[in-house]
Design a protein around this motif. Structure first.
Motif, PDB file in Angstrom:
ATOM      1  N   VAL A  43       0.871  -1.176   0.000  1.00  0.00           N
ATOM      2  CA  VAL A  43       0.000   0.000   0.000  1.00  0.00           C
ATOM      3  C   VAL A  43       0.909   1.227   0.000  1.00  0.00           C
ATOM      4  O   VAL A  43       1.741   1.396   0.896  1.00  0.00           O
ATOM      5  N   LYS A  45      -0.321   4.492  -0.808  1.00  0.00           N
ATOM      6  CA  LYS A  45      -1.098   5.744  -0.850  1.00  0.00           C
ATOM      7  C   LYS A  45      -0.398   6.810  -0.012  1.00  0.00           C
ATOM      8  O   LYS A  45       0.525   6.506   0.739  1.00  0.00           O
ATOM      9  N   ARG A 143     -17.604   2.342   6.128  1.00  0.00           N
ATOM     10  CA  ARG A 143     -16.881   3.465   5.569  1.00  0.00           C
ATOM     11  C   ARG A 143     -17.009   3.385   4.048  1.00  0.00           C
ATOM     12  O   ARG A 143     -17.713   4.154   3.435  1.00  0.00           O
ATOM     13  N   MET A 170     -12.504  -7.701  -1.961  1.00  0.00           N
ATOM     14  CA  MET A 170     -11.713  -7.290  -0.792  1.00  0.00           C
ATOM     15  C   MET A 170     -12.607  -6.744   0.325  1.00  0.00           C
ATOM     16  O   MET A 170     -13.739  -6.333   0.100  1.00  0.00           O
ATOM     17  N   HIS A 172     -11.917  -4.806   4.539  1.00  0.00           N
ATOM     18  CA  HIS A 172     -10.877  -4.129   5.331  1.00  0.00           C
ATOM     19  C   HIS A 172     -11.184  -4.289   6.813  1.00  0.00           C
ATOM     20  O   HIS A 172     -12.324  -4.083   7.242  1.00  0.00           O
ATOM     21  N   ASN A 206      -4.706  -6.181   6.171  1.00  0.00           N
ATOM     22  CA  ASN A 206      -3.731  -5.093   6.106  1.00  0.00           C
ATOM     23  C   ASN A 206      -2.520  -5.546   6.930  1.00  0.00           C
ATOM     24  O   ASN A 206      -2.369  -6.739   7.234  1.00  0.00           O
ATOM     25  N   ARG A 222      -2.576  -6.730   1.970  1.00  0.00           N
ATOM     26  CA  ARG A 222      -2.363  -5.323   1.601  1.00  0.00           C
ATOM     27  C   ARG A 222      -1.696  -4.554   2.751  1.00  0.00           C
ATOM     28  O   ARG A 222      -2.312  -3.685   3.368  1.00  0.00           O
ATOM     29  N   PRO A 223      -0.417  -4.831   3.037  1.00  0.00           N
ATOM     30  CA  PRO A 223       0.233  -4.077   4.112  1.00  0.00           C
ATOM     31  C   PRO A 223       0.634  -2.670   3.675  1.00  0.00           C
ATOM     32  O   PRO A 223       1.066  -2.466   2.548  1.00  0.00           O
ATOM     33  N   GLY A 224       0.481  -1.739   4.590  1.00  0.00           N
ATOM     34  CA  GLY A 224       1.007  -0.391   4.401  1.00  0.00           C
ATOM     35  C   GLY A 224       1.986  -0.083   5.511  1.00  0.00           C
ATOM     36  O   GLY A 224       3.199  -0.228   5.370  1.00  0.00           O
ATOM     37  N   CYS A 225       1.460   0.268   6.689  1.00  0.00           N
ATOM     38  CA  CYS A 225       2.298   0.806   7.770  1.00  0.00           C
ATOM     39  C   CYS A 225       3.500  -0.078   8.113  1.00  0.00           C
ATOM     40  O   CYS A 225       4.582   0.438   8.395  1.00  0.00           O
TER      41      CYS A 225
HETATM   42  C1  LIG Z   1      -8.371  -0.614   2.275  1.00  0.00           C
HETATM   43  C2  LIG Z   1      -7.018  -0.548   2.884  1.00  0.00           C
HETATM   44  N1  LIG Z   1      -6.206  -1.618   2.784  1.00  0.00           N
HETATM   45  C3  LIG Z   1      -4.974  -1.620   3.354  1.00  0.00           C
HETATM   46  C4  LIG Z   1      -4.512  -0.527   4.051  1.00  0.00           C
HETATM   47  C5  LIG Z   1      -3.161  -0.585   4.703  1.00  0.00           C
HETATM   48  O1  LIG Z   1      -3.330  -0.553   6.083  1.00  0.00           O
HETATM   49  P1  LIG Z   1      -2.071  -0.629   7.086  1.00  0.00           P
HETATM   50  O2  LIG Z   1      -1.287   0.604   6.828  1.00  0.00           O
HETATM   51  O3  LIG Z   1      -2.685  -0.663   8.424  1.00  0.00           O
HETATM   52  O4  LIG Z   1      -1.320  -1.847   6.723  1.00  0.00           O
HETATM   53  C6  LIG Z   1      -5.318   0.603   4.173  1.00  0.00           C
HETATM   54  C7  LIG Z   1      -4.834   1.767   4.922  1.00  0.00           C
HETATM   55  O5  LIG Z   1      -5.512   2.553   5.491  1.00  0.00           O
HETATM   56  C8  LIG Z   1      -6.613   0.591   3.576  1.00  0.00           C
HETATM   57  O6  LIG Z   1      -7.424   1.660   3.672  1.00  0.00           O
END
Ligand SMILES: Cc1ncc(COP(=O)(O)O)c(C=O)c1O
Length: 377
Positions: A43, A45, A143, A170, A172, A206, A222-225
């Motif tokens: 992720v 964004k 959301r 998907m 969340h 996530n 879908r990892p981000g942080c």
């Molecule tokens: C739909 C979705 N997937 C994945 C993520 C990634 O989340 P995280 O940063 O907690 O891994 C986000 C982040 O807000 C999200 O909105």
């Protein structure tokens, strides 16, 4: 017109942000290995959570990441510009009139409601070809995504998916904590939902979800942080590597006497003779005002408290306990780094690591450390 600059931009900047792309890649690899055979996306964004999409995406793509996730269309274009072959998912639905731009740039819209699905269907029908997309099913965030009523409508009338080539279903997760009862409910609801729909990849977790066990992995995570070093396991030690270091410049060191105050609002009163260092970073750089009187910077591994109010461009720090000469104008102090991980700074500021990262200032001089070259077998 700007005249030729002869000085070092790092020297001119108030603060230097060092971004360790090797650590980002190492974090992605460790998540990839944890979830295999599921696919591990990234992720990216909000400019790769503030670290810089133009550098993070190519580093991850070179390491083998094939799928990138963004929130908005312009972000998807920024990924496409540096990752010509990547699969790109755009979470923010299908704004009116944008469908042709998604198709032309091979960006998969995440369709969030029946209106999005109908618009994509109409676009695909007009093109005369089924077109790929992702569909978001809401299982508890309330959301984005199809709610239970919309899911019933879709599952009861699959003709709504004609021309829509659903590649991924998907959802969340709402809670990061592995023991939250919400997780099990969302898992059950997601399983039940996809069982009513045509087969496609499924994506649930996530960063934190990845640590909830294999049942949460499905086909695509879908990892981000976690990629960026924020702790995805809030109850236990951080399994990820820190990825950034923020050092800011000392502008001035001054002696203060008791009965003096420091900063706007005169909120900090000096109680004894001491020394204050003024640092070239402020809330305009994302060094949050809520760190006033609560944050710490580090000088050669020794903590020094932020005193007084943080202002737009400046922070004042009590260095009375440090030996003379330990802090001098022009020198650097650590604000984020090995001594002060992002999560600790966030705790001190009353927020979360995500906000610290995505607020990282535009004025910082950025230095990127490339990942080590791949080992040759
Ligand atoms: C739909 C979705 N997937 C994945 C993520 C990634 O989340 P995280 O940063 O907690 O891994 C986000 C982040 O807000 C999200 O909105």
């Amino acid at each position: 017109m700007i005249s030729d600059l002869r000085s070092d931009p790092a020297q001119r900047a108030g603060a230097v942000l060092t971004i360790d792309l090797g650590a980002v890649v190492a974090n992605w690899r460790s998540l990839r290995d944890r979830v295999a055979p599921a696919e591990c996306a990234a992720v990216v964004k909000a400019n790769a959570y503030g670290l810089g999409v133009a550098r993070v995406v190519p580093a991850l793509a070179a390491a083998g990441c094939r799928t990138f996730v963004v929130a908005q269309f312009e972000e998807a274009l920024a990924v496409r510009a540096v990752a010509p072959d990547a699969r790109i998912l755009c979470l923010g639905g299908l704004p009116a009139g944008t469908a042709p731009d998604f198709t032309a740039n091979r960006i998969l819209p995440v369709l969030n409601h029946l209106g999005d699905i109908a618009a994509w269907q109409a676009h695909a029908r007009a093109q005369g070809a089924a077109l790929p997309a992702v569909v978001h099913i809401d299982t508890g965030m309330n959301r984005l995504g199809l709610g239970p009523d919309e899911l019933d409508t879709l599952a009861g009338d699959l003709a709504r998916l004609e021309w829509v080539d659903v590649r991924v279903w998907m959802t969340h997760l709402a809670c990061a904590e592995a023991d939250s009862p919400m997780n099990g409910r969302q898992l059950e609801d997601f399983r039940a939902a996809v069982a009513r729909l045509p087969a496609a990849e499924r994506s649930f977790a996530n960063s934190s979800g990845i640590f909830h066990g294999p049942a949460a992995h499905f086909d695509l995570v879908r990892p981000g942080c976690a990629l960026y070093g924020v702790n995805p396991t809030p109850a236990t030690a951080n399994p990820m590597r820190g990825t950034i270091r923020l050092d800011a410049r000392v502008l001035q060191v001054r002696n203060v006497d008791n009965a003096m105050t420091v900063g706007y609002g005169a909120t900090h009163r000096v109680e004894a003779r001491g020394k204050i260092a003024t640092i070239a970073v402020g809330y305009a750089d994302g060094y949050l005002r809520s760190l006033s009187g609560r944050g710490h910077v580090f000088v050669d591994g020794v903590a020094a408290p932020v005193v007084g109010r943080i202002s737009m461009d400046l922070v004042t720090v009590d260095i009375s306990h440090l030996p003379d000469g330990a802090v001098t104008p022009g020198g650097l102090v650590e604000l984020i780094g090995p001594n002060r991980p992002v999560d600790t700074v966030a705790d001190e500021g009353g927020t979360i690591g995500y906000e610290i990262l995505t607020s990282l200032g535009a004025r910082y001089h950025r230095v990127y450390r490339d990942p080590p070259p791949p080992e040759v077998a």
